[in-house]
Design a protein around this motif. Structure first.
Motif, PDB file in Angstrom:
ATOM      1  N   VAL A 248       0.858  -1.179   0.000  1.00 11.64           N
ATOM      2  CA  VAL A 248       0.000   0.000   0.000  1.00 11.64           C
ATOM      3  C   VAL A 248       0.900   1.236   0.000  1.00 11.64           C
ATOM      4  O   VAL A 248       1.893   1.283   0.732  1.00 11.64           O
ATOM      5  N   ILE A 249       0.559   2.208  -0.830  1.00 11.23           N
ATOM      6  CA  ILE A 249       1.229   3.506  -0.780  1.00 11.23           C
ATOM      7  C   ILE A 249       0.176   4.574  -0.519  1.00 11.23           C
ATOM      8  O   ILE A 249      -0.739   4.761  -1.324  1.00 11.23           O
ATOM      9  N   ASN A 250       0.306   5.252   0.610  1.00 12.61           N
ATOM     10  CA  ASN A 250      -0.569   6.379   0.929  1.00 12.61           C
ATOM     11  C   ASN A 250       0.110   7.670   0.484  1.00 12.61           C
ATOM     12  O   ASN A 250       1.071   8.124   1.115  1.00 12.61           O
ATOM     13  N   ASP A 251      -0.358   8.225  -0.609  1.00 14.41           N
ATOM     14  CA  ASP A 251       0.133   9.520  -1.089  1.00 14.41           C
ATOM     15  C   ASP A 251      -0.731  10.601  -0.439  1.00 14.41           C
ATOM     16  O   ASP A 251      -1.893  10.798  -0.817  1.00 14.41           O
ATOM     17  N   LEU A 252      -0.165  11.291   0.536  1.00  7.83           N
ATOM     18  CA  LEU A 252      -0.941  12.251   1.329  1.00  7.83           C
ATOM     19  C   LEU A 252      -1.383  13.459   0.521  1.00  7.83           C
ATOM     20  O   LEU A 252      -2.338  14.150   0.903  1.00  7.83           O
ATOM     21  N   ASP A 253      -0.738  13.729  -0.605  1.00  5.92           N
ATOM     22  CA  ASP A 253      -1.153  14.852  -1.440  1.00  5.92           C
ATOM     23  C   ASP A 253      -2.541  14.642  -2.040  1.00  5.92           C
ATOM     24  O   ASP A 253      -3.236  15.618  -2.356  1.00  5.92           O
ATOM     25  N   PHE A 254      -2.951  13.396  -2.212  1.00  5.29           N
ATOM     26  CA  PHE A 254      -4.279  13.138  -2.759  1.00  5.29           C
ATOM     27  C   PHE A 254      -5.379  13.742  -1.876  1.00  5.29           C
ATOM     28  O   PHE A 254      -6.461  14.098  -2.371  1.00  5.29           O
TER      29      PHE A 254
END
Length: 411
Positions: free
Chosen positions: A178-184
């Motif tokens: 899982v990659i959580n891209d906080l910019d989304f």
């Protein structure tokens, strides 16, 4: 002949990364994680939530360019499959069929990857399609909402809806990564920003009273969309969920479902509103209802109950909708059907998580209908809902309700 007995053990390991600008060529998190999956390049099929295409013009081109730059690792087999966001993607098998057709057409195998980019519903659907193709294609999740980054996107479940029941079809299949891209999160509407906070309140109530206090003290910052406050909320909530999953029953073979606190009514309310009510909004109501039930039945102190209700309302959640109303000609009987459906979904004995105090849950195997209806009416009064035939012609204001706590409990 003697009976053959065998124990099969399986261990699953996966990483949850936190980053920004995941498809920026300078960010190698996706490339590096796929590269660890074996001999490169690996066939990769992307599934993308259509909301991202609206929020990020040229988003699909950015994915294609990233894959081109790292083509020695990522073999992008075709253009991403763009699917509707929200519960609509789970309510029919059309998107599952489309994805599995692509898996078949492009020879995507068990050593390949399905990369799902979107909110929780898109991740659920793509995960189900991948898990039921070749008995399991590796799933790479890129959650894009608060709720999916802190809850559903980091877990081990996949599903679609069927027969008017939420998550009727599904599997327990851990993701590859899982990659959580906080910019989304910056592109979310205020409504979607808020929705994921319900799951954080939920897990804090049953697992970590200190985290509940953090959400209380940060409520104003969270509603004002303070990025650092939200990033910690996402991280800690995801961490608590993962710690639970790593426990003795990750695939829920028993009847205990602590992470489903507030969900027996939440799932039913989603269905009764034809999914007008989003999952996080339904969970907030479900948490409020079960916290109120815990208070009404004498398990939870009034001070704790008040803190829970105050926090949910401060975060901006409505705690009563028409589909909950009790009294003559009401739909509350339909809401109560959610208990039977929840037991069926769990299998075995009905097990409901309730509260003894903030940070500590307790399991019960039955719920009293009169106490549920009383709890609904209390939430109706607190929310300033419609007049109740059983509680008099005038609804008191919020402060009167808090002052009038003693009669609220069942005698």
């Amino acid at each position: 002949m003697n009976t053959i007995q065998q124990t099969v053990k399986a261990e699953f390991r996966y990483e949850v990364h936190f980053t920004r600008r995941v498809f920026d060529p300078g960010n190698t998190a996706l490339r590096d994680t796929i590269a660890r999956g074996g001999t490169a390049p690996r066939k990769t099929l992307f599934v993308v939530d259509e909301h991202l295409c609206a929020s990020y013009p040229g988003f699909l081109d950015r994915i294609a360019e990233y894959c081109r730059i790292y083509s020695t690792v990522i073999e992008n087999v075709t253009s991403p499959l763009v699917v509707p966001g929200g519960e609509a993607v789970k309510n029919a098998t059309q998107c599952v069929d489309l994805l599995q057709n692509l898996i078949n057409d492009y020879g995507v195998c068990r050593h390949s990857f399905v990369v799902a980019v979107g909110g929780g519903a898109v991740l659920d659907m793509a995960g189900y399609a991948a898990a039921t193709s070749h008995r399991g294609i590796r799933l790479f999740r890129l959650p894009t909402t608060v709720l999916s980054q802190n809850d559903s996107g980091v877990g081990v479940k996949t599903s679609i809806n069927r027969f008017g029941k939420k998550n009727f079809l599904g599997t327990f299949t851990p993701p590859y990564a899982v990659i959580n891209d906080l910019d989304f999160l910056d592109t979310l509407s205020d409504r979607d920003w808020r929705c994921g906070m319900a799951e954080a309140v939920k897990v804090s109530l049953i697992k970590d009273g200190g985290f509940f206090e953090y959400i209380e003290s940060s409520a104003k910052a969270l509603t004002a969309r303070d990025r650092s406050a939200m990033e910690y909320l996402v991280y800690r909530c995801a961490q608590l969920h993962l710690q639970h999953i790593a426990g003795p029953d990750p695939f829920e073979s028993g009847s205990s479902r602590p992470l489903d606190f507030g969900h027996w009514s939440a799932h039913k309310l989603e269905q009764l509103t034809s999914y007008r009510l989003r999952h996080g909004e339904a969970v907030a109501i479900g948490v409020a209802l079960d916290a109120t039930y815990s208070y009404v039945t004498g398990m939870l102190a009034v001070e704790a109950w008040r803190r829970i209700i105050d926090l949910l309302q401060e975060l901006g959640f409505s705690l009563h909708i028409a589909e909950m109303e009790s009294g003559e000609n009401s739909r509350s009987s339909l809401l109560l059907d959610g208990l039977a459906e929840f037991r069926e979904h769990l299998g075995g004995e009905l097990t409901i998580m309730l509260l003894e105090e903030i940070g500590r849950g307790v399991e019960r195997h039955q719920m009293d209908t009169a106490a549920i209806l009383r709890s609904i009416e209390l939430l109706q009064r607190i929310a300033g809902g419609h007049k109740s035939a059983t509680m008099g012609p005038r609804l008191p204001d919020r402060e009167e309700i808090w002052k009038d706590n003693a009669p609220a409990r069942l005698q």
